[in-house]
Write a protein that holds these residues in place. Structure first.
Motif, PDB file in Angstrom:
ATOM      1  N   THR A 329       0.814  -1.224   0.000  1.00 23.48           N
ATOM      2  CA  THR A 329       0.000   0.000   0.000  1.00 23.48           C
ATOM      3  C   THR A 329       0.845   1.271   0.000  1.00 23.48           C
ATOM      4  O   THR A 329       0.685   2.140  -0.864  1.00 23.48           O
ATOM      5  CB  THR A 329      -0.935   0.012   1.230  1.00 23.48           C
ATOM      6  OG1 THR A 329      -1.786  -1.131   1.185  1.00 23.48           O
ATOM      7  CG2 THR A 329      -1.781   1.280   1.259  1.00 23.48           C
ATOM      8  N   VAL A 330       1.758   1.389   0.962  1.00 24.98           N
ATOM      9  CA  VAL A 330       2.518   2.633   1.108  1.00 24.98           C
ATOM     10  C   VAL A 330       3.420   2.892  -0.100  1.00 24.98           C
ATOM     11  O   VAL A 330       3.371   3.979  -0.698  1.00 24.98           O
ATOM     12  CB  VAL A 330       3.337   2.624   2.419  1.00 24.98           C
ATOM     13  CG1 VAL A 330       4.222   3.876   2.510  1.00 24.98           C
ATOM     14  CG2 VAL A 330       2.400   2.543   3.617  1.00 24.98           C
ATOM     15  N   PRO A 331       4.273   1.942  -0.535  1.00 24.34           N
ATOM     16  CA  PRO A 331       5.070   2.203  -1.741  1.00 24.34           C
ATOM     17  C   PRO A 331       4.203   2.395  -2.990  1.00 24.34           C
ATOM     18  O   PRO A 331       4.584   3.157  -3.889  1.00 24.34           O
ATOM     19  CB  PRO A 331       5.958   0.956  -1.856  1.00 24.34           C
ATOM     20  CG  PRO A 331       6.030   0.406  -0.478  1.00 24.34           C
ATOM     21  CD  PRO A 331       4.677   0.677   0.107  1.00 24.34           C
ATOM     22  N   TRP A 332       3.067   1.696  -3.074  1.00 23.19           N
ATOM     23  CA  TRP A 332       2.150   1.922  -4.192  1.00 23.19           C
ATOM     24  C   TRP A 332       1.712   3.388  -4.214  1.00 23.19           C
ATOM     25  O   TRP A 332       1.704   4.026  -5.267  1.00 23.19           O
ATOM     26  CB  TRP A 332       0.928   1.022  -4.078  1.00 23.19           C
ATOM     27  CG  TRP A 332      -0.061   1.190  -5.209  1.00 23.19           C
ATOM     28  CD1 TRP A 332      -0.096   0.488  -6.376  1.00 23.19           C
ATOM     29  CD2 TRP A 332      -1.135   2.140  -5.283  1.00 23.19           C
ATOM     30  NE1 TRP A 332      -1.120   0.935  -7.182  1.00 23.19           N
ATOM     31  CE2 TRP A 332      -1.779   1.949  -6.535  1.00 23.19           C
ATOM     32  CE3 TRP A 332      -1.617   3.124  -4.429  1.00 23.19           C
ATOM     33  CZ2 TRP A 332      -2.876   2.715  -6.944  1.00 23.19           C
ATOM     34  CZ3 TRP A 332      -2.710   3.889  -4.830  1.00 23.19           C
ATOM     35  CH2 TRP A 332      -3.326   3.683  -6.072  1.00 23.19           C
ATOM     36  N   TYR A 333       1.385   3.918  -3.050  1.00 22.55           N
ATOM     37  CA  TYR A 333       0.924   5.306  -2.973  1.00 22.55           C
ATOM     38  C   TYR A 333       2.042   6.278  -3.333  1.00 22.55           C
ATOM     39  O   TYR A 333       1.826   7.230  -4.091  1.00 22.55           O
ATOM     40  CB  TYR A 333       0.401   5.604  -1.567  1.00 22.55           C
ATOM     41  CG  TYR A 333      -0.068   7.026  -1.395  1.00 22.55           C
ATOM     42  CD1 TYR A 333      -1.304   7.432  -1.896  1.00 22.55           C
ATOM     43  CD2 TYR A 333       0.722   7.963  -0.746  1.00 22.55           C
ATOM     44  CE1 TYR A 333      -1.738   8.737  -1.753  1.00 22.55           C
ATOM     45  CE2 TYR A 333       0.300   9.274  -0.596  1.00 22.55           C
ATOM     46  CZ  TYR A 333      -0.935   9.654  -1.108  1.00 22.55           C
ATOM     47  OH  TYR A 333      -1.357  10.949  -0.961  1.00 22.55           O
ATOM     48  N   THR A 334       3.248   6.038  -2.819  1.00 23.90           N
ATOM     49  CA  THR A 334       4.345   6.967  -3.129  1.00 23.90           C
ATOM     50  C   THR A 334       4.710   6.919  -4.606  1.00 23.90           C
ATOM     51  O   THR A 334       5.048   7.940  -5.203  1.00 23.90           O
ATOM     52  CB  THR A 334       5.593   6.660  -2.281  1.00 23.90           C
ATOM     53  OG1 THR A 334       6.088   5.351  -2.592  1.00 23.90           O
ATOM     54  CG2 THR A 334       5.273   6.741  -0.795  1.00 23.90           C
ATOM     55  N   MET A 335       4.633   5.723  -5.225  1.00 25.53           N
ATOM     56  CA  MET A 335       5.003   5.590  -6.632  1.00 25.53           C
ATOM     57  C   MET A 335       3.900   6.084  -7.561  1.00 25.53           C
ATOM     58  O   MET A 335       4.173   6.806  -8.532  1.00 25.53           O
ATOM     59  CB  MET A 335       5.340   4.130  -6.967  1.00 25.53           C
ATOM     60  CG  MET A 335       5.672   3.899  -8.431  1.00 25.53           C
ATOM     61  SD  MET A 335       6.083   2.175  -8.826  1.00 25.53           S
ATOM     62  CE  MET A 335       7.736   2.049  -8.155  1.00 25.53           C
ATOM     63  N   MET A 336       2.656   5.732  -7.296  1.00 22.56           N
ATOM     64  CA  MET A 336       1.572   6.005  -8.225  1.00 22.56           C
ATOM     65  C   MET A 336       0.883   7.349  -7.985  1.00 22.56           C
ATOM     66  O   MET A 336       0.228   7.880  -8.890  1.00 22.56           O
ATOM     67  CB  MET A 336       0.524   4.887  -8.154  1.00 22.56           C
ATOM     68  CG  MET A 336       1.091   3.486  -8.316  1.00 22.56           C
ATOM     69  SD  MET A 336       2.130   3.286  -9.787  1.00 22.56           S
ATOM     70  CE  MET A 336       0.915   3.536 -11.075  1.00 22.56           C
ATOM     71  N   VAL A 337       1.012   7.903  -6.789  1.00 24.79           N
ATOM     72  CA  VAL A 337       0.314   9.157  -6.458  1.00 24.79           C
ATOM     73  C   VAL A 337       1.299  10.277  -6.147  1.00 24.79           C
ATOM     74  O   VAL A 337       1.320  11.310  -6.824  1.00 24.79           O
ATOM     75  CB  VAL A 337      -0.653   8.949  -5.276  1.00 24.79           C
ATOM     76  CG1 VAL A 337      -1.373  10.262  -4.934  1.00 24.79           C
ATOM     77  CG2 VAL A 337      -1.683   7.860  -5.605  1.00 24.79           C
ATOM     78  N   LEU A 338       2.142  10.075  -5.111  1.00 24.14           N
ATOM     79  CA  LEU A 338       3.051  11.148  -4.698  1.00 24.14           C
ATOM     80  C   LEU A 338       4.045  11.520  -5.783  1.00 24.14           C
ATOM     81  O   LEU A 338       4.421  12.695  -5.923  1.00 24.14           O
ATOM     82  CB  LEU A 338       3.802  10.740  -3.433  1.00 24.14           C
ATOM     83  CG  LEU A 338       3.064  10.860  -2.102  1.00 24.14           C
ATOM     84  CD1 LEU A 338       4.001  10.542  -0.954  1.00 24.14           C
ATOM     85  CD2 LEU A 338       2.451  12.245  -1.925  1.00 24.14           C
ATOM     86  N   SER A 339       4.505  10.534  -6.551  1.00 26.90           N
ATOM     87  CA  SER A 339       5.492  10.828  -7.586  1.00 26.90           C
ATOM     88  C   SER A 339       4.937  11.744  -8.664  1.00 26.90           C
ATOM     89  O   SER A 339       5.699  12.352  -9.420  1.00 26.90           O
ATOM     90  CB  SER A 339       5.991   9.527  -8.220  1.00 26.90           C
ATOM     91  OG  SER A 339       4.933   8.836  -8.851  1.00 26.90           O
ATOM     92  N   ARG A 340       3.630  11.876  -8.741  1.00 27.09           N
ATOM     93  CA  ARG A 340       3.004  12.762  -9.719  1.00 27.09           C
ATOM     94  C   ARG A 340       2.680  14.129  -9.123  1.00 27.09           C
ATOM     95  O   ARG A 340       2.211  15.016  -9.823  1.00 27.09           O
ATOM     96  CB  ARG A 340       1.727  12.120 -10.264  1.00 27.09           C
ATOM     97  CG  ARG A 340       1.974  10.756 -10.906  1.00 27.09           C
ATOM     98  CD  ARG A 340       0.700  10.113 -11.398  1.00 27.09           C
ATOM     99  NE  ARG A 340       0.953   8.770 -11.918  1.00 27.09           N
ATOM    100  CZ  ARG A 340       0.030   7.991 -12.455  1.00 27.09           C
ATOM    101  NH1 ARG A 340      -1.228   8.431 -12.535  1.00 27.09           N
ATOM    102  NH2 ARG A 340       0.334   6.788 -12.896  1.00 27.09           N
TER     103      ARG A 340
END
Length: 476
Positions: A329-340
């Motif tokens: 969940t957390v790395p998914w969020y940082t990669m797919m959301v925060l990175s944008r």
């Protein structure tokens, strides 16, 4: 006349020398197998994973960066870096450099000298495995090699191969060895009780942080590559990912330095967390993008493996499931959301997202280990016999803060020293390929290509005016 009976005599060898009293054959066999499994994570695991995930024109270059790094680490390791990582203490975060090549050093029982001192006083031996030093040197080499290859994932498709050839020995010497000695070899974080069962900090946080830092200094890929970078062979990438996953059996199962019950628990927890994380990441992809992504599943697998690594033999099975949910969940969020959203993450071109899959997941795993590490399981792991998570014991909250402080040191050191290394290399040779080389790819870097798909006995080549030409292969 009846033939005489054949008498089979036992093979003569010096039993006392080849099989000394302190040698445990089971431990030695398991440690050698574990070392081979970790080595296979790099060769061929990461090699073909990288080759499959990148654009066709970068398949060969990406694989070669891994191949070169695996070979280049070995002479550095036995000539000076092993003792810097696991030898006698020189300063609180570094061992004394020295050779690890003589029979007088490699044949005797393995011994990590700096782990036997607590607060400057000699304590009961904590880490003295029942196999020769040669086994320990080889096992730890595999970890060092995997770490720098993981780092390479951040700079694929533009870093100059000449710069990479210089970077690998310098980074192993001045970055990896410091983290390894500080956390594992008896340095100040080891003495302080920071828990890193198998490399969540030493391997994954270090490679993710250093990779992101290197990506900043090397600069981004060509704009056309950043905008469109389709994997050239996902089936090959899946094969590499599978080798990586199964190889983690040795990665975490070998770190008790013995074939014991803690090793068995570590292996089971590893696969519990990896499977859970893969499923959770896939569910998030389906929920938000309406399709399960193969690359997403690979990322979820990796984040689960990374997250469990700091606590593989220290947490219970239910905690491994919770850690898998968090790592999916957390790395998914940082990669797919925060990175944008975050400008820094948009500016720095981390080719394979190593920051998210390794640095974020490694930090998460270390922090969760500070919560879930069970006192009874910690007592089985001689490196942290008196530590326990925040959920077990009055001082568990202190352990959680120690975990965060340990992560901060690894992050800070790798950002600063990786930057210094790359700035120095930049004086000698460019860090990235020229614009012309970036347009061409493998053929410009190596004079070779991964696939000859243009025709029988032919391969593609980009001319100076940008048009594709077909040239005859020199290989019959």
């Amino acid at each position: 006349m009846e033939a005489p009976a054949v008498v089979v005599l036992p093979v003569a060898y010096n039993t006392s020398a080849a099989v000394p009293d302190w040698l445990n054959k089971g431990d030695n066999a398991w440690q050698m197998v574990s070392a081979a499994l970790v080595g296979m994570q790099a060769m061929p695991g990461l090699t073909i994973l990288y080759a499959g995930l990148v654009k066709k024109k970068w398949a060969l270059n990406s694989a070669f960066m891994a191949l070169y790094a695996f070979a280049a680490v070995m002479p550095c390791w036995v000539l000076w870096a092993y003792k810097m990582s696991f030898g006698n203490r020189l300063i609180p975060f570094l061992g004394k450099p020295g050779l690890a090549v003589s029979q007088d050093y490699l044949i005797p029982q393995a011994f990590l000298p700096s782990t036997h001192y607590v607060d400057g006083k000699l304590e009961t031996p904590a880490l003295q495995p029942l196999y020769p030093m040669a086994t320990m040197v080889f096992f730890q080499f595999a970890f060092a090699a995997v770490t720098v290859i993981l780092l390479a994932g951040s700079v694929l498709a533009r870093m100059s191969i000449r710069a990479w050839m210089v970077f690998v020995p310098l980074w192993i010497t001045f970055c990896y060895s410091i983290g390894a000695f500080s956390v594992w070899g008896g340095g100040f974080l080891f003495q302080w009780g920071v828990m890193d069962y198998s490399g969540g900090y030493v391997v994954h946080l270090a490679s993710g942080t250093a990779g992101f830092t290197a990506a900043y200094w090397v600069g981004p890929r060509l704009r056309e590559d950043r905008e469109e970078f389709p994997p050239n062979n996902l089936l090959l990438a899946l094969a590499g990912a599978g080798i990586l996953w199964m190889g983690w059996t040795g990665f975490n199962g070998g770190d008790p330095f013995a074939a014991n019950v803690d090793s068995s628990l570590a292996v089971l927890n590893t696969h519990i967390c990896a499977a859970t994380s893969l499923l959770v990441w896939t569910c998030w992809d389906v929920l938000f993008f309406k399709k399960p992504s193969v690359i997403g599943a690979i990322n979820g697998m990796i984040t689960g493996l990374v997250c469990i690594t700091p606590g593989a033999g220290l947490v219970q099975g239910w905690a491994a499931i919770v850690m898998g949910i968090a790592s999916g969940t957390v790395p998914w969020y940082t990669m797919m959301v925060l990175s944008r959203k975050l400008p820094l993450l948009q500016k720095v071109d981390d080719t394979l997202g190593v920051l998210h899959t390794h640095a974020v997941a490694g930090t998460l795993g270390g922090a969760l280990t500070g919560l879930f590490a069970h006192r009874d399981l910690s007592s089985l792991f001689l490196a942290v016999p008196n530590s326990n998570g925040a959920f077990y014991g009055r001082k568990g909250g202190v352990q959680f803060l120690k975990q965060l402080a340990g992560a901060a040191f690894i992050i800070g050191w790798n950002v600063v020293v990786t930057s210094i290394i790359l700035v120095v290399i930049r004086v000698v040779t460019p860090l990235r390929m020229s614009e012309e080389e970036l347009r061409i790819g493998d053929d410009a870097a190596h004079g070779e290509e991964a696939y000859s798909l243009a025709g029988q006995g032919q391969r593609e080549r980009f001319s100076h005016n940008g048009r594709i030409q077909l040239v005859e292969s020199q290989i019959p």
